[in-house]
Write a protein that holds these residues in place. Sequence first.
Motif, mmCIF file in Angstrom:
data_model
loop_
_atom_site.group_PDB
_atom_site.id
_atom_site.type_symbol
_atom_site.label_atom_id
_atom_site.label_comp_id
_atom_site.label_asym_id
_atom_site.label_seq_id
_atom_site.Cartn_x
_atom_site.Cartn_y
_atom_site.Cartn_z
ATOM 1 N N ILE A 267 0.843 -1.204 0.000
ATOM 2 C CA ILE A 267 0.000 0.000 0.000
ATOM 3 C C ILE A 267 0.875 1.249 0.000
ATOM 4 O O ILE A 267 1.796 1.382 0.814
ATOM 5 N N LEU A 268 0.588 2.172 -0.922
ATOM 6 C CA LEU A 268 1.218 3.486 -0.955
ATOM 7 C C LEU A 268 0.122 4.534 -1.041
ATOM 8 O O LEU A 268 -0.876 4.342 -1.755
ATOM 9 N N LEU A 269 0.306 5.637 -0.330
ATOM 10 C CA LEU A 269 -0.648 6.734 -0.406
ATOM 11 C C LEU A 269 0.059 8.051 -0.148
ATOM 12 O O LEU A 269 1.100 8.081 0.527
ATOM 13 N N GLY A 270 -0.482 9.125 -0.708
ATOM 14 C CA GLY A 270 0.139 10.422 -0.503
ATOM 15 C C GLY A 270 -0.291 11.436 -1.537
ATOM 16 O O GLY A 270 -1.348 11.297 -2.180
ATOM 17 N N GLN A 271 0.560 12.436 -1.740
ATOM 18 C CA GLN A 271 0.217 13.591 -2.562
ATOM 19 C C GLN A 271 1.510 14.338 -2.897
ATOM 20 O O GLN A 271 2.573 13.997 -2.376
ATOM 21 N N PRO A 272 1.461 15.368 -3.762
ATOM 22 C CA PRO A 272 2.631 16.234 -3.905
ATOM 23 C C PRO A 272 2.973 16.878 -2.562
ATOM 24 O O PRO A 272 2.074 17.295 -1.819
ATOM 25 N N GLN A 337 -6.153 -7.948 5.732
ATOM 26 C CA GLN A 337 -6.122 -6.812 6.659
ATOM 27 C C GLN A 337 -5.915 -5.491 5.943
ATOM 28 O O GLN A 337 -5.798 -4.445 6.598
ATOM 29 N N ALA A 338 -5.851 -5.504 4.614
ATOM 30 C CA ALA A 338 -5.487 -4.296 3.874
ATOM 31 C C ALA A 338 -6.452 -3.143 4.147
ATOM 32 O O ALA A 338 -6.027 -2.010 4.412
ATOM 33 N N ASP A 339 -7.734 -3.407 4.092
ATOM 34 C CA ASP A 339 -8.713 -2.339 4.307
ATOM 35 C C ASP A 339 -8.619 -1.785 5.724
ATOM 36 O O ASP A 339 -8.689 -0.569 5.940
ATOM 37 N N GLU A 340 -8.460 -2.675 6.690
ATOM 38 C CA GLU A 340 -8.355 -2.233 8.090
ATOM 39 C C GLU A 340 -7.096 -1.400 8.299
ATOM 40 O O GLU A 340 -7.134 -0.353 8.965
ATOM 41 N N VAL A 345 -4.357 3.910 8.993
ATOM 42 C CA VAL A 345 -3.359 4.893 8.548
ATOM 43 C C VAL A 345 -4.029 6.236 8.264
ATOM 44 O O VAL A 345 -3.551 7.286 8.698
ATOM 45 N N MET A 346 -5.122 6.209 7.551
ATOM 46 C CA MET A 346 -5.824 7.454 7.225
ATOM 47 C C MET A 346 -6.313 8.157 8.480
ATOM 48 O O MET A 346 -6.214 9.393 8.593
ATOM 49 N N GLU A 347 -6.821 7.394 9.431
ATOM 50 C CA GLU A 347 -7.287 8.002 10.688
ATOM 51 C C GLU A 347 -6.123 8.628 11.452
ATOM 52 O O GLU A 347 -6.269 9.717 12.037
ATOM 53 N N GLY A 434 -2.017 -6.195 -4.708
ATOM 54 C CA GLY A 434 -2.291 -7.391 -3.944
ATOM 55 C C GLY A 434 -3.612 -7.304 -3.217
ATOM 56 O O GLY A 434 -3.867 -8.014 -2.251
ATOM 57 N N ALA A 435 -4.474 -6.379 -3.679
ATOM 58 C CA ALA A 435 -5.784 -6.217 -3.059
ATOM 59 C C ALA A 435 -6.645 -7.446 -3.341
ATOM 60 O O ALA A 435 -6.568 -8.049 -4.416
ATOM 61 N N GLU A 436 -7.453 -7.818 -2.367
ATOM 62 C CA GLU A 436 -8.343 -8.977 -2.571
ATOM 63 C C GLU A 436 -9.599 -8.549 -3.304
ATOM 64 O O GLU A 436 -10.061 -7.435 -3.171
#
Length: 436
Positions: A267-272, A337-340, A345-347, A434-436
């Motif tokens: 999982i990767l997330l972010g922005q400029p 556990q990806a969604d959890e 992380v977002m929280e 690798g998302a289900e």
Amino acid sequence: MNVFVLVRTVLLALVLQVYAISVFAALNIQHWTTAEGSEVYFVENHSLPMMDVSINFRAGSAYDTLANSGAAAVTHHLMTLGAGGLDEETLTNRFADIGAVLGGSFDADRASFKVRTLTSEQQAALDSFMLVLHKPDFPQSVLAREQARIIAALQEAETEPDSIAQKAFMQSVYGMHPYSMDQNGEISTVQSLTVGQLQQFYQTHYTAKSAVIALMGDLTTDQAKQIAERLSAGLPQGPAVAAIPPVTELKASSVKKFPHPAMQAHILLGQPGNMRGDPDFFPLYVGNYILGGGGFVSRLTEEVREKRGLAYSVYSYFMPMSQLGPFQIGLQTKKEQADEALKLVMETVQSFVEKGVTEKELAAAKDNLIGGFPLRIDSNSKILEYLNMIGFYKLPLDYLDNFNQHVGQVTVSQINDAFKRRIHPDRFATVIVGAE
């Protein structure tokens, strides 16, 4: 670890810090411009009979186009594989025979070359170094060989979850901006590269007016000036390369999911994020140490790993560049556990942005960042890299002198304000491989 090893480790760390502080205290960056328009940065240091020289160009992958993606990287690579009529083996042996080391680096912003040599062998080392810089041959046979090797590597990368995730993340964050392109190119574009294209890229991007030269070590100022003039005079004499265009901020969130047989979801997330010389650099730098850059003492690790056991490691970082480089958060977790994990992380990031940091967290972050700084400048080669950065990104000459002072002056309110203005979790680009 036994007591003897522990004591020895502590003593070694202290010695390194004392050495680094002594070098740092005497650091005096000299700056001038050559007759051909190259910027020069020099630090004189006679503690070792060594010389380090590097030269940086606006010739990174962001100067490719969609049609010739990979040209910048292949040009940079082939410059060391035949020059001045010498083949790759002969050129390599010329450096090895005198104990000199040829190196370089390449990223989206810049392409660089460097040489390290004993002062007594500097003339021979520079002669070979200048062949690479001034007279690259780009042999057709070598290009064909390297195209095959690069294409094989790109094909392999298409199967690796880390590579898939990183490529998709950069495309999600940057869209049609040049930062979105794979630094190694695409299979189709690398296949079609010609010697003529590489020669053209060299002539237009390795110009004297775009060059930043850094020298460090056992040289006088006069000697450094002579070397810089020779380096600059032999380069293509075209105009300076134009700056990379500005990055557009994300307007909305996005999620891309890719199936993959890997055991874990990547999982990767972010922005400029931010750029070199950014007025918010130090609040974001110190604040990110608290959020996810400080390893086991960061909030992301505490929440995701220690409390919930959802990932072995989770991190965040800013990668400042000429324009807004990425702010990236990354982790791996079990697919189920990806969604959890992503939700947590977002929280955590949202809470960090909304509620900010504490004085206790800030004090600990400053102690770690300031305490570890001497080890980042404990050798000529490390200082040379800072000279490269200062010169290429036009940072103040006292950047290193004032680094710890700037860290020490960061306040809770500055961090909280910078993150509220600059980081927007509701607009993050998210990639899950690798998302289900």
